[in-house]
Design an enzyme around this catalytic site. Structure first.
Site, PDB file in Angstrom:
ATOM      1  N   ARG A 137      -0.462   1.583  -1.563  1.00  0.00           N
ATOM      2  CA  ARG A 137       0.848   1.864  -0.975  1.00  0.00           C
ATOM      3  C   ARG A 137       1.914   1.408  -1.971  1.00  0.00           C
ATOM      4  O   ARG A 137       1.832   0.294  -2.504  1.00  0.00           O
ATOM      5  CB  ARG A 137       0.980   1.077   0.341  1.00  0.00           C
ATOM      6  N   ALA A 138       2.895   2.280  -2.210  1.00  0.00           N
ATOM      7  CA  ALA A 138       3.911   1.968  -3.224  1.00  0.00           C
ATOM      8  C   ALA A 138       4.596   0.641  -2.911  1.00  0.00           C
ATOM      9  O   ALA A 138       4.937   0.366  -1.758  1.00  0.00           O
ATOM     10  CB  ALA A 138       4.955   3.084  -3.261  1.00  0.00           C
ATOM     11  N   ASN A 174       3.508 -13.356   5.831  1.00  0.00           N
ATOM     12  CA  ASN A 174       3.053 -12.337   6.802  1.00  0.00           C
ATOM     13  C   ASN A 174       2.895 -12.941   8.191  1.00  0.00           C
ATOM     14  O   ASN A 174       1.921 -13.650   8.451  1.00  0.00           O
ATOM     15  CB  ASN A 174       1.759 -11.702   6.302  1.00  0.00           C
ATOM     16  N   TYR A 208      14.841  -3.281   1.269  1.00  0.00           N
ATOM     17  CA  TYR A 208      14.727  -4.285   2.334  1.00  0.00           C
ATOM     18  C   TYR A 208      14.859  -5.693   1.740  1.00  0.00           C
ATOM     19  O   TYR A 208      15.703  -6.496   2.170  1.00  0.00           O
ATOM     20  CB  TYR A 208      13.391  -4.125   3.071  1.00  0.00           C
ATOM     21  N   ALA A 254      17.648  -7.417  12.315  1.00  0.00           N
ATOM     22  CA  ALA A 254      17.616  -6.767  11.000  1.00  0.00           C
ATOM     23  C   ALA A 254      16.756  -5.513  11.065  1.00  0.00           C
ATOM     24  O   ALA A 254      15.915  -5.363  11.949  1.00  0.00           O
ATOM     25  CB  ALA A 254      17.018  -7.715   9.956  1.00  0.00           C
TER      26      ALA A 254
HETATM   27  N1  UDP Z   1      -2.167  -2.298   4.891  1.00  0.00           N
HETATM   28  C1  UDP Z   1      -3.248  -1.431   4.923  1.00  0.00           C
HETATM   29  N2  UDP Z   1      -3.306  -0.496   5.911  1.00  0.00           N
HETATM   30  C2  UDP Z   1      -2.346  -0.372   6.868  1.00  0.00           C
HETATM   31  C3  UDP Z   1      -1.244  -1.287   6.840  1.00  0.00           C
HETATM   32  C4  UDP Z   1      -1.189  -2.230   5.832  1.00  0.00           C
HETATM   33  O1  UDP Z   1      -4.139  -1.489   4.073  1.00  0.00           O
HETATM   34  O2  UDP Z   1      -2.443   0.519   7.716  1.00  0.00           O
HETATM   35  C5  UDP Z   1      -2.120  -3.313   3.832  1.00  0.00           C
HETATM   36  C6  UDP Z   1      -0.876  -3.229   2.964  1.00  0.00           C
HETATM   37  O3  UDP Z   1      -1.033  -2.241   1.957  1.00  0.00           O
HETATM   38  C7  UDP Z   1      -0.837  -4.643   2.403  1.00  0.00           C
HETATM   39  C8  UDP Z   1      -1.370  -5.496   3.560  1.00  0.00           C
HETATM   40  O4  UDP Z   1      -2.072  -4.588   4.420  1.00  0.00           O
HETATM   41  O5  UDP Z   1      -1.729  -4.761   1.320  1.00  0.00           O
HETATM   42  C9  UDP Z   1      -0.288  -6.171   4.372  1.00  0.00           C
HETATM   43  O6  UDP Z   1       0.668  -5.169   4.711  1.00  0.00           O
HETATM   44  P1  UDP Z   1       1.707  -5.387   5.872  1.00  0.00           P
HETATM   45  O7  UDP Z   1       2.505  -4.111   5.995  1.00  0.00           O
HETATM   46  O8  UDP Z   1       1.009  -5.883   7.090  1.00  0.00           O
HETATM   47  O9  UDP Z   1       2.635  -6.569   5.365  1.00  0.00           O
HETATM   48  P2  UDP Z   1       3.455  -6.752   3.981  1.00  0.00           P
HETATM   49  O10 UDP Z   1       2.625  -7.669   3.135  1.00  0.00           O
HETATM   50  O11 UDP Z   1       3.683  -5.409   3.369  1.00  0.00           O
HETATM   51  O12 UDP Z   1       4.711  -7.402   4.444  1.00  0.00           O
END
Ligand code: UDP
Length: 316
Positions: free
Chosen positions: A276-277, A167, A138, A72
């Site tokens: 992050r959006a 996660n 996604y 995927a």
């Molecule tokens: N995150 C962060 N900095 C980074 C990457 C991720 O603060 O460089 C945060 C992100 O905003 C979220 C958490 O880590 O709050 C987990 O993000 P990840 O992308 O690992 O997994 P998701 O929960 O989005 O699937």
């Protein structure tokens, strides 16, 4: 069983393929290597480099007992920029796979679904009956595939299990996370510790959580793989079962970074950046259904253990 593993050159697919081989199954991996790595395909596996949708009819005509469908596109941000790639790569490919399975009479499917199918939760821990309102393409494509699977199970007797990952982290032996474009927190933090990345931004410190940073439910990839083996055993003709895979415990981004400092002995400088959006504040699974119906019990739930395994893989 003779099993087709799509995406078996990727992070989760390679760990699952390795565990399937160790459990005595005959495994064929199909992967186009668009994001996977050929050297991640476990020993003892036949590897077919091909597009899953294109290759599935001829492969499945050989006769398989089941398919584990990992292949995927899986980057949330990319899916917002380029949704067409996700609808085609995820949904169209999966429909071609489902049709090939029906044509060949392949009885079982285990599908990699995601917590992103739920979107912003009304309540945590998230149960499987929670509303599914994905906040990005996604999650929407994975949910669409789940719906398609349900109707194929109803109409054609497919025995299907969707596993909704929270996660996923950690590593197993030589199999771990190495995405060309890395967006996940733990590998990014460990890249800073190993010197391959200069800095770390923690996205948001004003969430309604105890320390202001987002909270996530981290599941060790080996525990995740075990759930796939159980799902194969528990798949039942004409039924589509859906289970969350998490530990039921959340860790904040701040706690993750701090644990990475303890594991690596590196100061890991981090600065706070805007949110992050599309990031929900808290995503924590209820894994009660997987425990009850699959007999699944994650064993590596300690964040320190998960990060230590990921770190050993980073340093290999
Ligand atoms: N995150 C962060 N900095 C980074 C990457 C991720 O603060 O460089 C945060 C992100 O905003 C979220 C958490 O880590 O709050 C987990 O993000 P990840 O992308 O690992 O997994 P998701 O929960 O989005 O699937």
């Amino acid at each position: 069983m003779k099993l087709l593993v799509t995406g078996g050159a990727g992070y989760i697919g390679s760990v699952c393929a390795a565990r399937l081989v160790e459990s005595g199954h005959e495994v064929v991996v199909v992967d186009d290597l668009s994001t996977g790595h050929e050297d991640a395909v476990p020993d003892g596996v036949r590897f077919v480099r091909a597009d899953v949708g294109e290759a599935a009819p001829a492969l499945l005509a050989e006769g398989f007992d089941g398919v584990l469908h990992f292949a995927a596109k899986s980057l949330v941000g990319e899916s917002m920029q380029d949704p067409g790639t996700y609808w085609t790569g995820n949904v169209v490919t999966s429909l071609r796979l489902l049709d090939a399975m029906r044509e060949a009479g392949t009885p079982r499917l285990v599908f990699s679904s995601t917590a992103a199918t739920y979107g912003e939760p009304e309540r945590v821990p998230i149960v499987e009956s929670a509303p599914t309102r994905p906040t990005n393409p996604y999650g929407a494509t994975k949910l669409a595939i789940d719906h398609a699977i349900t109707s194929y199970a109803d109409a054609h007797g497919l025995a299907a299990v969707s596993l909704r990952y929270f996660n996923v982290a950690g590593a197993y032996s030589r199999f771990g996370e190495r995405h060309t474009t890395e967006t996940h927190l733990i590998p990014i933090v460990l890249q800073v510790a190993s010197g391959t990345r200069r800095s770390l931004s923690i996205y948001g410190d004003d969430y309604p959580t105890p320390d202001g940073t987002c909270v996530r439910d981290y599941i060790h990839v080996l525990d995740l793989a075990d759930a796939h083996l159980l799902a194969l055993d528990h798949a039942a003709e004409g039924s589509h079962q859906i289970y969350n895979l998490g530990t039921g415990t959340g860790f904040s981004n701040r706690a993750v970074v701090q644990t990475c400092r303890e594991v690596t002995g590196h100061p890991i400088p981090a600065e706070f950046a805007p949110r992050r959006a599309g990031d929900p504040a808290v995503l924590v699974a209820s894994a009660d259904a997987a425990a009850e119906h699959l007999g699944w019990k994650p064993e590596r739930t300690d964040l320190h253990t998960i990060i230590t395994d990921a770190w050993e893989f980073t340093c290999r």
